[in-house]
Write an enzyme that holds these catalytic residues in place. Structure first.
Site, PDB file in Angstrom:
ATOM      1  CG  HIS A 188      -2.037  -0.991   1.119  1.00 18.80           C
ATOM      2  ND1 HIS A 188      -2.847  -1.332   2.163  1.00 18.80           N
ATOM      3  CD2 HIS A 188      -2.441  -1.744   0.073  1.00 18.80           C
ATOM      4  CE1 HIS A 188      -3.704  -2.247   1.770  1.00 18.80           C
ATOM      5  NE2 HIS A 188      -3.479  -2.513   0.500  1.00 18.80           N
ATOM      6  CB  ILE A 217       0.751   6.207   2.777  1.00 20.02           C
ATOM      7  CG1 ILE A 217       2.231   6.522   3.051  1.00 20.02           C
ATOM      8  CG2 ILE A 217       0.283   5.034   3.623  1.00 20.02           C
ATOM      9  CD1 ILE A 217       2.450   7.249   4.362  1.00 20.02           C
ATOM     10  CB  CYS A 218      -3.026   3.292  -0.559  1.00 21.01           C
ATOM     11  SG  CYS A 218      -4.752   2.902  -0.837  1.00 21.01           S
ATOM     12  CG  LEU A 219      -3.795   4.559   6.451  1.00 22.79           C
ATOM     13  CD1 LEU A 219      -4.118   3.088   6.666  1.00 22.79           C
ATOM     14  CD2 LEU A 219      -2.680   4.982   7.396  1.00 22.79           C
TER      15      LEU A 219
END
Lengths: 348, 148
Positions: B80, B87-89
């Site tokens: 991610h 950041i994929c969050l």
């Protein structure tokens, strides 16, 4: 150090000196003894004999005055003995602290007394000429107690409000505060300013909050003001005036109040901006009342286990920024940033 | 920068310096708008003994708007985390809430690293990095994996 001076210092210890001389085993040990003796004589010698004697008497007199007042009335004395704080219990069992600045010896012209009383701004200076050369603490206390008597009816009413209603301002009421901002629920507040001389008479009042609700309250109050009964409790009169029971402080807030240390402050801060008072650049641009700068957090999450507080303005800005917030008849429905429970506010 | 964020960031900064969460250290905060935080990979995870740096950039209306958070210097290999540091969050974008803090964001990222079972770049890494805007906040994120 010249010989004459040394003689002066050692005056009165010739006997000791002779004794040491006869006992000393070597010149070195005698010199050590001699040095110690001179040092102890020097430190014992008053730096300026005149003023020391005088201030000793002076402070003894101050202590005597305090003793005469009764030591149970002494709350605190600072380490430099420049300020004493007396505590006075009034007829209503309320404790009052009275900090008094003790003048330095020789500068006894007036006493500076800080009284936390309605209508007082700044410390009072009481000329000493009236107190016969002494500090006259007893006279000051007597006068203060007399003044306390005058305000008993006022404080009875204010204490009753503080205990039984939800006061949002002042944050920590002092005895000098004669105004209160009382939460009525639904983001509506009643601000009253009581005349200290006639606390049972109708106080100056205004409503703060959403226009429609405030207008309705104003109308109700206008209708009922004629029925004000100046023999009844102020709180009861306000309740009759508004035809409602004044809500008490929410439990969450009350339990946070009893919590210790910094956690107490944490609980009272806005959960969004982390401050107690709304920063200046955010408030006051619309009506300067409810959302004005300096406003305290008055929006509370209704979820009992959350109970977070928010500034009206902060909560509104947050809900407005969330796409999922719905607006129904001017009320903004969204979720609490902390617990996601439904939370509703209005445009401040 | 408005008073709203100043007060809050000052408090968060003090808190982070006083008692930082485990594995999180404030590296630099030259001003109140950009901080670098050092995070250490937790023991017994794929990132043990690795050190990473997160750069936080705060918008003027923080915390109403989320901070921009990217990895800098050393980018962890994670499904991610894109090689440009993005950041994929979800909590950094759509699911941001003012209840979150710099500390809690760091811990979420550390936990994301800790739960990783396979060190690899996101499948669309090269395509994303070629087209991504400078700030990850301008990306239209699709959060399809809630488990990591």
């Amino acid at each position: 150090m010249v010989d004459g001076e040394l003689l002066e210092v050692l005056k009165g210890c010739e006997e000791v000196l002779r004794d040491r001389l006869s006992r000393s085993s070597s010149a070195e040990s005698f010199l050590t003894d001699f040095k110690d003796l001179v040092e102890s004589m020097l430190s014992a010698r008053p730096t300026s004999s005149n003023s020391t004697e005088w201030s000793g008497e002076y402070y003894a007199a101050v202590v005597e005055e305090l003793r005469a007042l009764g030591l149970h009335r002494l709350h605190d004395v600072d380490t430099d003995f420049e300020e004493v704080t007396l505590q006075i219990i009034d007829a209503g069992s309320r404790r009052h602290l009275l900090p008094i600045t003790i003048p330095r010896p020789g500068e006894l012209r007036h006493l500076t007394v800080r009284m936390d009383l309605p209508g007082r701004t700044g410390p009072a200076k009481i000329p000493v000429s009236r107190t016969g050369g002494r500090l006259g603490l007893a006279e000051v206390v007597q006068a203060f107690e007399k003044t306390l008597e005058e305000f008993q009816p006022l404080w009875d009413q204010l204490d009753d409000l503080d205990v039984n209603t939800w006061i949002v301002e002042p944050d920590q009421p002092r005895r000098s505060h004669t105004y209160r901002r009382i939460a009525l629920g639904n983001n509506l507040y009643l601000q009253i300013d009581i005349d200290p001389t006639s606390p049972l008479a109708p106080p100056a009042y205004k409503f703060l909050g959403a226009d429609r609700a405030a207008a309705k309250c104003r109308e109700t109050a206008r209708k009922n003001i004629g029925a004000w009964d100046a023999t009844n409790l102020l709180r009861k009169n306000i309740e009759s005036l508004l035809e409602m029971t004044l809500p008490s402080r929410p439990m969450t807030d009350a339990s946070q109040r009893s919590a210790l240390g910094s956690h107490e402050m944490e609980g009272k801060e806005c959960g969004i901006c982390y401050s107690r008072q709304l920063p200046i650049d955010l408030g006051g641009d619309i009506d300067g009342e409810v959302n004005g700068s300096g406003a305290v957090p008055d929006q509370v999450c209704r979820n009992g286990s959350c109970g977070k507080l928010f500034h009206h303005r902060c909560l509104y800005e947050w809900l407005r920024s969330v796409p999922a917030t719905r607006v129904v008849f001017g009320a903004w429905h969204g979720s609490c940033p902390y617990c996601s429970a439904v939370i509703t506010t209005t445009k401040p | 920068m408005s008073n709203l964020s100043t007060k809050r960031l000052t408090k968060e900064l003090a808190e982070l310096q006083k008692k930082p969460p485990g594995g999180v250290t404030l590296e630099s905060a030259d001003n109140l708008s950009q901080w670098v935080v050092k995070v250490e990979g937790a023991k017994d995870t794929l990132y043990q003994n690795e050190v990473f740096w997160l750069r936080f950039t705060f918008p003027s209306n923080y915390p109403l708007e989320s901070p921009e958070v990217v990895f800098v210097r050393n980018i962890p290999i994670h499904p991610h985390i894109y090689s440009n540091g993005h950041i994929c969050l979800s909590i950094l974008y759509d699911h941001w809430s003012p209840a979150l803090t710099i500390s809690s964001v760091c811990l979420s990222i550390l936990s994301m690293l800790s739960s990783c079972t396979n060190k690899e770049r996101p499948p669309d890494d090269s395509r994303y990095v070629a087209h991504a805007a400078k700030s990850p906040k301008q990306t239209n994120w699709a959060f399809h994996d809630d488990t990591v």
